[in-house]
Design a protein around this motif. Structure first.
Motif, PDB file in Angstrom:
ATOM      1  N   CYS A 133      -7.668   9.802  15.233  1.00 29.89           N
ATOM      2  CA  CYS A 133      -8.716  10.754  14.893  1.00 29.89           C
ATOM      3  C   CYS A 133      -9.747  10.778  16.016  1.00 29.89           C
ATOM      4  CB  CYS A 133      -9.430  10.374  13.591  1.00 29.89           C
ATOM      5  SG  CYS A 133      -8.833  11.225  12.107  1.00 29.89           S
ATOM      6  N   ARG A 146      -5.874  13.847  14.905  1.00 30.74           N
ATOM      7  CA  ARG A 146      -5.246  14.219  16.177  1.00 30.74           C
ATOM      8  C   ARG A 146      -3.743  13.971  16.161  1.00 30.74           C
ATOM      9  NH1 ARG A 146      -8.601  14.494  20.484  1.00 30.74           N
ATOM     10  NH2 ARG A 146      -6.792  15.611  21.353  1.00 30.74           N
ATOM     11  N   LYS A 147      -3.037  14.888  16.816  1.00 26.49           N
ATOM     12  CA  LYS A 147      -1.601  14.755  17.002  1.00 26.49           C
ATOM     13  C   LYS A 147      -1.272  14.902  18.478  1.00 26.49           C
ATOM     14  CE  LYS A 147      -0.206  16.364  12.412  1.00 26.49           C
ATOM     15  NZ  LYS A 147       0.602  17.331  11.644  1.00 26.49           N
ATOM     16  N   LYS A 148      -0.199  14.311  18.909  1.00 24.05           N
ATOM     17  CA  LYS A 148       0.196  14.370  20.309  1.00 24.05           C
ATOM     18  C   LYS A 148       0.415  15.811  20.729  1.00 24.05           C
ATOM     19  CE  LYS A 148       3.575  12.524  23.599  1.00 24.05           C
ATOM     20  NZ  LYS A 148       4.774  11.669  23.774  1.00 24.05           N
ATOM     21  N   ASP A 201      -1.846  18.232  20.857  1.00 20.99           N
ATOM     22  CA  ASP A 201      -2.654  19.276  20.233  1.00 20.99           C
ATOM     23  C   ASP A 201      -3.616  19.911  21.230  1.00 20.99           C
ATOM     24  OD1 ASP A 201      -4.434  17.149  20.426  1.00 20.99           O
ATOM     25  OD2 ASP A 201      -4.752  16.942  18.273  1.00 20.99           O
ATOM     26  N   HIS A 225      -2.865  14.461   6.990  1.00 24.61           N
ATOM     27  CA  HIS A 225      -2.267  15.150   8.128  1.00 24.61           C
ATOM     28  C   HIS A 225      -1.213  14.310   8.849  1.00 24.61           C
ATOM     29  CE1 HIS A 225      -4.782  18.795   8.132  1.00 24.61           C
ATOM     30  NE2 HIS A 225      -5.658  18.017   7.542  1.00 24.61           N
ATOM     31  N   GLU A 226      -0.885  13.158   8.272  1.00 30.43           N
ATOM     32  CA  GLU A 226       0.189  12.305   8.771  1.00 30.43           C
ATOM     33  C   GLU A 226       0.000  11.982  10.255  1.00 30.43           C
ATOM     34  OE1 GLU A 226       3.714  14.467   7.778  1.00 30.43           O
ATOM     35  OE2 GLU A 226       3.708  13.782   5.697  1.00 30.43           O
ATOM     36  N   THR A 227      -1.176  11.478  10.577  1.00 31.25           N
ATOM     37  CA  THR A 227      -1.488  11.085  11.941  1.00 31.25           C
ATOM     38  C   THR A 227      -1.899   9.619  11.968  1.00 31.25           C
ATOM     39  OG1 THR A 227      -3.854  11.593  11.849  1.00 31.25           O
ATOM     40  CG2 THR A 227      -2.378  13.407  12.356  1.00 31.25           C
ATOM     41  N   GLN A 228      -1.988   9.096  13.168  1.00 33.53           N
ATOM     42  CA  GLN A 228      -2.473   7.736  13.353  1.00 33.53           C
ATOM     43  C   GLN A 228      -3.667   7.703  14.296  1.00 33.53           C
ATOM     44  OE1 GLN A 228       0.962   5.524  14.640  1.00 33.53           O
ATOM     45  NE2 GLN A 228       1.774   5.322  12.564  1.00 33.53           N
ATOM     46  N   GLU A 241      -6.259  11.164   8.016  1.00 31.53           N
ATOM     47  CA  GLU A 241      -5.049  10.682   8.692  1.00 31.53           C
ATOM     48  C   GLU A 241      -3.879  10.647   7.716  1.00 31.53           C
ATOM     49  OE1 GLU A 241      -5.625   7.031  10.779  1.00 31.53           O
ATOM     50  OE2 GLU A 241      -7.122   7.872  12.156  1.00 31.53           O
TER      51      GLU A 241
END
Length: 487
Positions: free
Chosen positions: A409, A433-435, A437, A404-407, A401
């Protein structure tokens, strides 16, 4: 050769053999109709002239029918005339025409050469943007097979065609999100419903409908698909006599979300019809919200094979053959079921657990955590191994996280073969995970279920080369040191 433009909008006037509409600013399309023959050059000339005439009507997308490249009267000539999507001259010309005229093209069902089977081909729908780039392709999944011996009727597309195995996510275009299908597909409402659930605003059925079935079902089927999915339906068509054996129904259509026919090409060819794509779709869906009334608690439509991106075989970014098999290494390696993981691909390790980069990734940052001892199931871990395994999962999740600069997984274990486990060694998938994807969030599980399967209908994700994996592992080791120091 005279080309006729048809239009059924609010005001129709006929001027010099063409019918023009005095409206500007809306999303405009041209639905084309032609009579393909065995001569590819002659067919290309028809396509070229239709494009030249249609762009004068300020259209943004032009739709062509199935078999717009050619129609032969026998199997062998059909196979011999098929071309590659990437290297064939016909698609090359289509791409040049799109770029030259600054228009998107839906080339609805060309005969694609099957590189793996000389006795078969693919029926492939191609979307080309106004730069001449292939942005998406769809291989027809339902093949038209009809055999009635007592009437001496035998039409079997499967004799020479290999069916596709994936639904393709709707394509973003200047006129809205386009769902791809071909001809006989219109008889299977599951496909159109799946596309509409994924956000399709226009569903296409480029066709070469037989005259007998067309006269009975063409308008009924297309209007039904538009009404039940509350979307536009565009069906470019073949028409007339192609040879002594084959006749097509014609009547290329555009139907709106209320089921009204906006454009109908009749039987003439070559010709095209102009229609406008408006915000009617929003009004219909607001006034009759059938999508909100669906009962997923009672029934569901679950797409098992979905593709969101252009397939490798239709992209110039093709993985070299030498990189499509499991990597081997002469250096230190770790057991992972029936394969070996090079030590250079491991970025974290304890006495009981290790974390490593993935040879096939569902999404960027997809890594794995496994116990060092080869155990098949979660229940087979000792207490010490379980404690260490889940501590490692938490650590690696935080790392991915951060990197990949996400919040968010997706953390999942396929525990046993009926859960999708293909490597008989317990392992946890960690996927940052990213919004956006995935079109639908849970589709990641479908991709995970088939990402490493190599069998008909489920092509495996391409493997990465060893250098790329080693570079990622080295980067993650450095980032882990930073994260540890920061804490």
């Amino acid at each position: 050769m005279r080309f006729r433009t048809l239009s059924v909008l609010k005001r129709i006037t006929e001027i010099q053999g063409k019918r023009h509409i005095n409206t500007m600013g809306n999303k405009r399309i041209a639905v084309c109709q032609m009579t393909s023959v065995a001569d590819k050059v002659a067919n290309l000339n028809v396509v070229s002239q239709l494009i030249r005439d249609a762009v004068k009507e300020n259209v943004q997308v032009i739709f062509f029918p199935e078999a717009c490249d050619f129609i032969c009267d026998n199997k062998q000539d059909t196979l011999n005339s098929a071309e590659s999507i990437l290297t064939g001259n016909t698609v090359k010309k289509y791409r040049e025409l799109a770029a030259e005229h600054n228009v998107w093209l839906s080339m609805g069902g060309v005969h694609e050469k099957n590189e793996n089977d000389p006795k078969k081909l693919f029926n492939t729908h191609i979307i080309i943007n106004n730069n001449g780039d292939i942005v998406q392709t769809y291989r027809k999944i339902h093949l038209f097979d009809v055999e009635i011996p007592e009437r001496n009727i035998r039409l079997k597309e499967s004799d020479f065609c290999t069916p596709g195995n994936q639904i393709v996510a709707p394509v973003d275009s200047p006129i809205g999100r386009i769902g791809l299908a071909i001809c006989y597909d219109m008889r299977f409402p599951e496909l159109s419903t799946a596309l509409s659930i994924m956000g399709a605003e226009i569903i296409t059925y480029p066709s070469a409908f037989t005259y007998a079935t067309g006269s009975a079902h063409w308008h009924v089927l297309l209007r039904s698909r538009a009404i039940e999915n509350q979307c536009y339906v565009v069906a470019a068509a073949q028409t007339g006599d192609h040879n002594a054996k084959r006749r097509s129904y014609g009547r290329g259509l555009c139907v709106d979300p209320w089921g009204e026919v906006l454009a109908d090409c009749g039987e003439s060819a070559p010709s095209f019809a102009i229609a406008e794509i408006t915000d009617k779709i929003a009004n219909v869906r607001r006034n009759m919200p059938v999508f909100q009334h669906r009962r997923p608690d009672v029934y569901s439509l679950y797409t098992l094979s979905l593709r969101n991106t252009l397939p490798q075989e239709h992209s110039h970014q093709v993985t070299p053959p030498e990189n499509r098999t499991q990597h081997t290494t002469s250096g230190p390696a770790n057991a992972f079921g029936h394969v070996k993981v090079p030590e250079s691909c491991v970025f974290y390790k304890t006495g009981l657990t290790y974390a490593f980069v993935n040879i096939r990734c569902v999404i960027p940052g997809h890594v794995l955590v496994a116990p060092i001892r080869v155990v098949e199931r979660n229940k087979d871990l000792t207490d010490d191994e379980a404690d260490d395994f889940y501590r490692t999962v938490r650590l690696v999740q935080n790392l991915m996280e951060r990197v990949h600069e996400t919040q968010s997984c997706t953390i999942t274990i396929q525990d046993g073969p009926d859960a999708g486990q293909t490597v008989r060694h317990l392992h946890c998938h960690i996927m940052p995970r990213k919004k956006g994807d995935f079109i639908e969030n849970d589709l990641i599980y479908l991709e995970l279920a088939k990402h490493d399967q190599v069998k008909p209908g489920h092509p495996a994700k391409p493997v990465r080369n060893l250098e790329e994996m080693e570079q990622e592992a080295a980067m993650l080791r450095e980032e882990l040191k930073k994260m540890t120091n920061d804490s």
